[in-house]
Scaffold this active site. Structure first.
Site, PDB file in Angstrom:
ATOM      1  N   GLY A 149       0.812  -1.206   0.000  1.00 48.83           N
ATOM      2  CA  GLY A 149       0.000   0.000   0.000  1.00 48.83           C
ATOM      3  C   GLY A 149       0.846   1.257   0.000  1.00 48.83           C
ATOM      4  O   GLY A 149       0.352   2.346  -0.266  1.00 48.83           O
ATOM      5  N   CYS A 208       0.992   6.107   0.813  1.00 50.68           N
ATOM      6  CA  CYS A 208      -0.385   6.631   0.788  1.00 50.68           C
ATOM      7  C   CYS A 208      -1.289   5.928   1.790  1.00 50.68           C
ATOM      8  O   CYS A 208      -1.920   6.562   2.628  1.00 50.68           O
ATOM      9  CB  CYS A 208      -0.970   6.503  -0.611  1.00 50.68           C
ATOM     10  SG  CYS A 208      -2.679   7.068  -0.720  1.00 50.68           S
ATOM     11  N   SER A 258       3.435  25.488   3.146  1.00 55.90           N
ATOM     12  CA  SER A 258       1.968  25.524   3.155  1.00 55.90           C
ATOM     13  C   SER A 258       1.357  24.816   1.961  1.00 55.90           C
ATOM     14  O   SER A 258       0.279  25.184   1.491  1.00 55.90           O
ATOM     15  CB  SER A 258       1.479  26.980   3.193  1.00 55.90           C
ATOM     16  OG  SER A 258       1.661  27.604   1.938  1.00 55.90           O
ATOM     17  N   HIS A 289     -31.626  19.347  -5.980  1.00 59.80           N
ATOM     18  CA  HIS A 289     -31.858  20.314  -4.900  1.00 59.80           C
ATOM     19  C   HIS A 289     -32.469  19.605  -3.691  1.00 59.80           C
ATOM     20  O   HIS A 289     -33.326  18.744  -3.859  1.00 59.80           O
ATOM     21  CB  HIS A 289     -32.824  21.402  -5.387  1.00 59.80           C
ATOM     22  CG  HIS A 289     -33.241  22.355  -4.303  1.00 59.80           C
ATOM     23  ND1 HIS A 289     -32.439  23.390  -3.885  1.00 59.80           N
ATOM     24  CD2 HIS A 289     -34.373  22.406  -3.540  1.00 59.80           C
ATOM     25  CE1 HIS A 289     -33.061  24.056  -2.932  1.00 59.80           C
ATOM     26  NE2 HIS A 289     -34.227  23.485  -2.690  1.00 59.80           N
TER      27      HIS A 289
END
Length: 464
Positions: free
Chosen positions: A39, A42, A180, A443
């Site tokens: 794996g 990640c 950042s 909606h």
């Protein structure tokens, strides 16, 4: 021969293990080599466990603001050890899932250090014992690791990389985050939500500098409102472990350096590709600043050797690696896969609020010579966002004014990392504003803002 295969994959991250599975599906006898955990970074130390940490921080944040929802929650506290334990449990579950997938697809797994020994040859060394494998084709998927500050390497005590930040020995009281980008800002967000005093230092003129400038500005304002201290256009001249904490000399825009003390620091200044000691030199494989150079089919400069994921060129994203794995394998199997288009690769940052984007920023589109139509719709204009108590953010869309082609989409706000795929599908299908404008969005959903942003670009927005 028992150790002879059609394909060997070196590295089992989201690029490597996906490539191995696709190869097995196409009937190739496949082996995968992994030196640490199936794996890769990640699943074990990156994308997934960090999202588990961030989920805990998000719930903690909501619990602290229960009264905003008409609820009462008393004596709220965070148990860092339990939060980390949950995160590691999630990582373990996924690691076991990859192990199951290898068995299910009859992929041979070799644990150890892999090294190219020549054309079609790869050795695997573990506990001093070496085994040689052969294959017609080899895919390199060895990934990358965190870049250290040259004058202050991580020590796992006071100066951390992402690994220590995911399994911290203690909760920082005053934390310095250097960089950042996605990794730095996610950890800054996590520790800030957990109650830590966080300072972010970024050398560029804005945080999350790869994002659209409006997104960067909105995020900086939001994080400062949450209590973070942010220094942009700032450099780090010195970082010293004092035993009880770290002392940092931060050089600001004015050129003056200020010495500040923190309990801990996280270094998130980029990655270093894992290309050392894997035998690239033996085959003359070309690299650029350490990263392996590939073409659109992920082929390297050496015949029958492919490379995918973080060991190659940017963007360095798990989903890009997985898709490259499929491209490489299908090319190996004689198919005709489409080349990867970097502009169709979405990027997601799971800070609070979330960020997601795909395609060109407004500035990059202008630099490319496009005449633009740009739409922008705020979360405050969306009923679902207001009902969720998440009315902070916006969705921005960038179109070619001449053709109506969707060039890029940029979002900041709740759950935008889930919304972005709608625009990513549109980009892949080469959609236009007309097609998006004629699409019916359900909606009440956050996705309605995507529609409104498209309409906004052409002066047709309905709810603002």
């Amino acid at each position: 021969m028992a150790n002879s295969y059609d394909l060997i994959v070196l590295g089992s991250g989201p690029g490597g293990y996906v490539a191995a599975i696709r190869a097995a599906q196409l009937g190739l006898k496949t082996a995968i080599v992994e030196r640490e955990n199936l794996g890769g970074i990640c699943l074990n130390w990156g994308c997934i466990p960090t999202k588990a940490l961030l989920r805990s921080a998000e719930i903690f944040h909501f619990m602290q603001h229960a009264r905003d929802y008409g609820l009462a929650a008393e004596k709220i506290s965070a148990d860092l050890e339990a939060v980390v334990k949950r995160s590691r449990g999630v990582a373990k579950q996924l690691n076991q899932g990859v192990t199951h997938l290898m068995k299910k697809n009859k992929i041979a797994v070799y644990m150890g250090d892999g090294k190219l020994m020549g054309k079609g040859k790869l050795s695997v060394t573990k506990d001093g014992k070496t085994e040689e494998l052969t294959a017609k084709d080899i895919i390199i998927a060895t990934g990358a690791r965190a870049r250290d500050l040259p004058f202050a390497p991580a020590d796992g005590k006071r100066i951390w990389t992402y690994r220590t930040a995911m399994t911290p020995p203690e909760m920082p009281k005053k934390l310095l985050v250097i960089g950042s980008g996605a990794i730095g800002i996610e950890f800054a967000s996590f520790y800030n939500d957990m109650g830590c005093d966080v300072t972010v230092v970024e050398m560029m003129d804005r945080i999350v500098p790869v994002e659209d400038a409006e997104v960067s500005a909105f995020l900086e304002k939001s994080l400062k409102k949450q209590g973070m201290t942010i220094h942009i256009s700032a450099g780090l001249e010195k970082l010293e472990n004092t035993g009880k904490g770290v002392k940092a000399a931060i050089k600001g825009k004015d050129g003056k350096a200020t010495s500040t003390e923190f309990t801990h620091a996280i270094v998130a200044i980029g990655i270093v590709p894992n290309t050392e000691d894997i035998g690239l030199e033996a085959l003359g494989i070309k690299t650029d600043r350490g990263h392996i150079v590939t073409n659109g089919m992920c082929q390297t400069s050496a015949a029958n050797i492919y490379a995918i994921g973080d060991v190659t060129q940017p963007p360095w994203l798990a989903h890009k690696a997985s898709h490259e794995g499929v491209i490489a394998v299908e090319a190996i199997a004689g198919g005709h896969p489409h080349e990867m288009d970097p502009l169709n690769i979405p990027g997601c940052t799971y800070c609070h609020p979330q960020i997601a984007s795909v395609g060109l920023t407004e500035a990059k589109a202008k630099e490319a010579g496009y005449e633009l139509k740009v739409g922008n719709f705020p979360f405050i204009g969306n009923g679902k966002a207001i009902a969720l108590g998440e009315a902070e953010g916006f969705i921005k869309t960038v179109f070619d004014a001449k053709t109506g082609e969707l060039l890029g989409a940029h979002m900041i706000g709740a759950e935008v990392t889930e919304l972005i795929q709608g625009y990513t599908v549109g980009k892949t299908l080469e959609t236009t504003e007309e097609e998006l404008g004629n699409t019916v969005f359900p909606h009440p959903t956050l996705s309605e803002m995507m529609h409104e942003s498209v309409l906004s670009a052409y002066g047709k927005a309905l709810h603002i």
